[in-house]
Write a protein that holds these residues in place. Structure first.
Motif, PDB file in Angstrom:
ATOM      1  N   HIS A  90       0.808  -1.221   0.000  1.00  0.00           N
ATOM      2  CA  HIS A  90       0.000   0.000   0.000  1.00  0.00           C
ATOM      3  C   HIS A  90       0.842   1.272   0.000  1.00  0.00           C
ATOM      4  CE1 HIS A  90      -3.487  -2.511   0.574  1.00  0.00           C
ATOM      5  NE2 HIS A  90      -2.940  -3.062   1.638  1.00  0.00           N
ATOM      6  N   CYS A  91       2.124   1.132  -0.309  1.00  0.00           N
ATOM      7  CA  CYS A  91       2.985   2.309  -0.362  1.00  0.00           C
ATOM      8  C   CYS A  91       2.784   3.049  -1.689  1.00  0.00           C
ATOM      9  CB  CYS A  91       4.459   1.908  -0.223  1.00  0.00           C
ATOM     10  SG  CYS A  91       5.091   0.934  -1.621  1.00  0.00           S
ATOM     11  N   TRP A  92       3.337   4.261  -1.776  1.00  0.00           N
ATOM     12  CA  TRP A  92       3.404   4.992  -3.034  1.00  0.00           C
ATOM     13  C   TRP A  92       4.660   4.552  -3.766  1.00  0.00           C
ATOM     14  CZ3 TRP A  92       0.455   9.397  -4.840  1.00  0.00           C
ATOM     15  CH2 TRP A  92      -0.657   9.672  -4.029  1.00  0.00           C
ATOM     16  N   PHE A  93       4.637   4.679  -5.099  1.00  0.00           N
ATOM     17  CA  PHE A  93       5.799   4.305  -5.903  1.00  0.00           C
ATOM     18  C   PHE A  93       6.197   5.482  -6.774  1.00  0.00           C
ATOM     19  CE2 PHE A  93       7.724   2.565  -9.816  1.00  0.00           C
ATOM     20  CZ  PHE A  93       8.773   1.848  -9.258  1.00  0.00           C
ATOM     21  N   ALA A 103       6.651   3.145 -20.536  1.00  0.00           N
ATOM     22  CA  ALA A 103       5.971   2.467 -21.648  1.00  0.00           C
ATOM     23  C   ALA A 103       4.580   2.030 -21.200  1.00  0.00           C
ATOM     24  CB  ALA A 103       6.793   1.254 -22.091  1.00  0.00           C
ATOM     25  N   ARG A 104       3.654   1.977 -22.125  1.00  0.00           N
ATOM     26  CA  ARG A 104       2.258   1.677 -21.790  1.00  0.00           C
ATOM     27  C   ARG A 104       2.131   0.377 -20.979  1.00  0.00           C
ATOM     28  NH1 ARG A 104      -2.353   3.519 -24.188  1.00  0.00           N
ATOM     29  NH2 ARG A 104      -1.119   4.338 -25.931  1.00  0.00           N
ATOM     30  N   ALA A 105       2.806  -0.672 -21.435  1.00  0.00           N
ATOM     31  CA  ALA A 105       2.698  -1.964 -20.747  1.00  0.00           C
ATOM     32  C   ALA A 105       3.263  -1.894 -19.335  1.00  0.00           C
ATOM     33  CB  ALA A 105       3.417  -3.043 -21.552  1.00  0.00           C
ATOM     34  N   THR A 106       4.324  -1.101 -19.164  1.00  0.00           N
ATOM     35  CA  THR A 106       4.919  -0.938 -17.836  1.00  0.00           C
ATOM     36  C   THR A 106       3.974  -0.197 -16.909  1.00  0.00           C
ATOM     37  OG1 THR A 106       7.118  -0.830 -18.865  1.00  0.00           O
ATOM     38  CG2 THR A 106       6.923  -0.067 -16.589  1.00  0.00           C
ATOM     39  N   MET A 107       3.401   0.902 -17.402  1.00  0.00           N
ATOM     40  CA  MET A 107       2.503   1.702 -16.572  1.00  0.00           C
ATOM     41  C   MET A 107       1.254   0.909 -16.186  1.00  0.00           C
ATOM     42  SD  MET A 107       4.070   4.475 -15.945  1.00  0.00           S
ATOM     43  CE  MET A 107       2.754   5.481 -15.250  1.00  0.00           C
ATOM     44  N   GLU A 108       0.806   0.020 -17.039  1.00  0.00           N
ATOM     45  CA  GLU A 108      -0.355  -0.805 -16.696  1.00  0.00           C
ATOM     46  C   GLU A 108      -0.052  -1.681 -15.480  1.00  0.00           C
ATOM     47  OE1 GLU A 108      -1.314  -2.961 -20.200  1.00  0.00           O
ATOM     48  OE2 GLU A 108      -2.276  -1.257 -21.214  1.00  0.00           O
ATOM     49  N   ILE A 109       1.144  -2.247 -15.441  1.00  0.00           N
ATOM     50  CA  ILE A 109       1.543  -3.069 -14.288  1.00  0.00           C
ATOM     51  C   ILE A 109       1.589  -2.222 -13.021  1.00  0.00           C
ATOM     52  CG2 ILE A 109       3.468  -4.364 -13.263  1.00  0.00           C
ATOM     53  CD1 ILE A 109       4.199  -5.240 -16.135  1.00  0.00           C
ATOM     54  N   LEU A 110       2.219  -1.060 -13.117  1.00  0.00           N
ATOM     55  CA  LEU A 110       2.414  -0.222 -11.935  1.00  0.00           C
ATOM     56  C   LEU A 110       1.097   0.378 -11.431  1.00  0.00           C
ATOM     57  CD1 LEU A 110       5.737   1.508 -13.011  1.00  0.00           C
ATOM     58  CD2 LEU A 110       5.432  -0.142 -11.154  1.00  0.00           C
ATOM     59  N   LYS A 111       0.247   0.800 -12.351  1.00  0.00           N
ATOM     60  CA  LYS A 111      -1.031   1.385 -11.922  1.00  0.00           C
ATOM     61  C   LYS A 111      -1.948   0.330 -11.318  1.00  0.00           C
ATOM     62  CE  LYS A 111      -1.195   5.420 -14.956  1.00  0.00           C
ATOM     63  NZ  LYS A 111      -1.900   6.120 -16.047  1.00  0.00           N
ATOM     64  N   ARG A 112      -1.825  -0.884 -11.787  1.00  0.00           N
ATOM     65  CA  ARG A 112      -2.609  -1.972 -11.199  1.00  0.00           C
ATOM     66  C   ARG A 112      -2.122  -2.280  -9.777  1.00  0.00           C
ATOM     67  NH1 ARG A 112      -2.352  -4.958 -15.300  1.00  0.00           N
ATOM     68  NH2 ARG A 112      -0.553  -6.246 -14.739  1.00  0.00           N
ATOM     69  N   GLN A 113      -0.808  -2.202  -9.575  1.00  0.00           N
ATOM     70  CA  GLN A 113      -0.238  -2.489  -8.263  1.00  0.00           C
ATOM     71  C   GLN A 113      -0.383  -1.316  -7.304  1.00  0.00           C
ATOM     72  OE1 GLN A 113       1.145  -5.361  -7.065  1.00  0.00           O
ATOM     73  NE2 GLN A 113       1.312  -4.316  -5.086  1.00  0.00           N
ATOM     74  N   PRO A 115      -2.731   1.627  -7.341  1.00  0.00           N
ATOM     75  CA  PRO A 115      -3.844   2.450  -7.834  1.00  0.00           C
ATOM     76  C   PRO A 115      -3.928   3.783  -7.084  1.00  0.00           C
ATOM     77  CG  PRO A 115      -4.649   0.642  -6.464  1.00  0.00           C
ATOM     78  CD  PRO A 115      -3.192   0.379  -6.687  1.00  0.00           C
ATOM     79  N   GLY A 116      -3.829   4.882  -7.839  1.00  0.00           N
ATOM     80  CA  GLY A 116      -3.896   6.214  -7.237  1.00  0.00           C
ATOM     81  C   GLY A 116      -2.641   6.601  -6.486  1.00  0.00           C
ATOM     82  N   ARG A 117      -1.583   5.769  -6.559  1.00  0.00           N
ATOM     83  CA  ARG A 117      -0.368   6.016  -5.764  1.00  0.00           C
ATOM     84  C   ARG A 117       0.890   5.938  -6.622  1.00  0.00           C
ATOM     85  NH1 ARG A 117      -0.102   1.619  -2.924  1.00  0.00           N
ATOM     86  NH2 ARG A 117      -2.090   0.648  -3.469  1.00  0.00           N
ATOM     87  N   MET A 118       0.788   6.415  -7.857  1.00  0.00           N
ATOM     88  CA  MET A 118       1.914   6.395  -8.787  1.00  0.00           C
ATOM     89  C   MET A 118       2.450   7.807  -8.990  1.00  0.00           C
ATOM     90  SD  MET A 118       3.408   3.939 -10.387  1.00  0.00           S
ATOM     91  CE  MET A 118       3.866   4.810 -11.857  1.00  0.00           C
ATOM     92  N   ILE A 119       3.725   8.015  -8.644  1.00  0.00           N
ATOM     93  CA  ILE A 119       4.390   9.287  -8.883  1.00  0.00           C
ATOM     94  C   ILE A 119       5.353   9.066 -10.047  1.00  0.00           C
ATOM     95  CG2 ILE A 119       5.801  11.130  -7.897  1.00  0.00           C
ATOM     96  CD1 ILE A 119       4.970  10.127  -5.121  1.00  0.00           C
ATOM     97  N   ASN A 126       2.501  13.751 -11.380  1.00  0.00           N
ATOM     98  CA  ASN A 126       3.577  13.849 -12.357  1.00  0.00           C
ATOM     99  C   ASN A 126       4.900  14.160 -11.662  1.00  0.00           C
ATOM    100  OD1 ASN A 126       4.578  13.812 -15.012  1.00  0.00           O
ATOM    101  ND2 ASN A 126       4.497  16.040 -15.124  1.00  0.00           N
ATOM    102  N   TRP A 127       5.932  13.375 -11.971  1.00  0.00           N
ATOM    103  CA  TRP A 127       7.253  13.618 -11.397  1.00  0.00           C
ATOM    104  C   TRP A 127       8.001  14.594 -12.302  1.00  0.00           C
ATOM    105  CZ3 TRP A 127       9.329  13.245  -6.899  1.00  0.00           C
ATOM    106  CH2 TRP A 127      10.709  13.299  -6.739  1.00  0.00           C
ATOM    107  N   PRO A 128       8.530  15.702 -11.741  1.00  0.00           N
ATOM    108  CA  PRO A 128       9.172  16.712 -12.586  1.00  0.00           C
ATOM    109  C   PRO A 128      10.438  16.196 -13.259  1.00  0.00           C
ATOM    110  CG  PRO A 128       9.558  17.176 -10.259  1.00  0.00           C
ATOM    111  CD  PRO A 128       8.563  16.059 -10.311  1.00  0.00           C
TER     112      PRO A 128
END
Length: 205
Positions: A90-93, A103-113, A115-119, A126-128
């Motif tokens: 349940h941490c942020w990443f 890459a789209r396939a990578t972001m799908e994995i990370l957003k699934r793991q 949800p709402g906690r992707m920097i 969005n990370w600067p």
């Protein structure tokens, strides 16, 4: 927070993916071997521990380029099992905007793991870009490791990797907690300066 760095057997550490080109020629020359021996290391860092190191290499132990496919393999077979074992689901990443990371396939994995906690670029926050002074691995871990892993002058990549593993394993929890507090402080200063340079903290840390 997560990132990769190249540790060269010569003692050089490449921890920056971006370069700024000046308008004037400094008339300086920097020579390097055409194909230097190196390891490419990925780590994640939080206030409790460093997750990793993970070395990007093929089955023969030869260092390979970080591609989207190889990054996803690392996530699925190393990182995600690690955070499950540690109870950190349940941490942020956080990651930077490297193509292999976003890459789209990578972001799908990370957003699934997470949800709402992707920097990240294309993430929930969005990370600067060009934000090396905000990332705990850049302002602390890579430099700390460089100051330690070359002390015994490793002559092979195997010895260099062993040194990296040992120094990460020996990091005290208090140091990690202080590092993350520093990262939060830097982020707040960045917000306060509306994205300007962090002059005070750069020269005092």
């Amino acid at each position: 927070m997560s990132d990769e760095a190249h540790f060269h057997l010569s003692g050089y550490v490449n921890k920056q993916n971006m370069r700024f080109w000046g308008t004037k020629n400094p008339h300086e020359m920097h020579e390097e071997p055409l194909h230097p021996l190196k390891v490419t290391v990925w780590c994640g860092i939080c206030s409790e521990k460093v997750i990793g190191p993970y070395f990007f290499e093929d089955g023969d132990g030869t260092t390979v380029t970080v591609t989207g496919e190889r990054y996803r393999h690392m996530l699925n077979n190393f990182f995600l099992p690690q955070i499950a074992e540690l109870g950190l689901e349940h941490c942020w990443f956080q990651q930077d905007g490297a193509t292999a990371h976003t890459a789209r396939a990578t972001m799908e994995i990370l957003k699934r793991q997470f949800p709402g906690r992707m920097i990240s670029r294309f993430g929930d926050l969005n990370w600067p870009a060009r934000s090396l002074d905000l990332t705990a691995l850049d302002f602390f871990l890579w430099g700390f490791l460089k100051s330690r892993v070359y002390r015994n002058k490793p002559q092979t990549l195997q010895l260099l990797k062993a040194n990296i593993k040992e120094e990460i394993a020996n990091l005290e929890p208090d140091i990690l907690r202080a590092t993350i507090l520093n990262a939060v402080k830097r982020a707040q200063m960045c917000i306060n300066s509306e994205g300007g340079h962090l002059t005070d903290i750069i020269f005092s840390s």
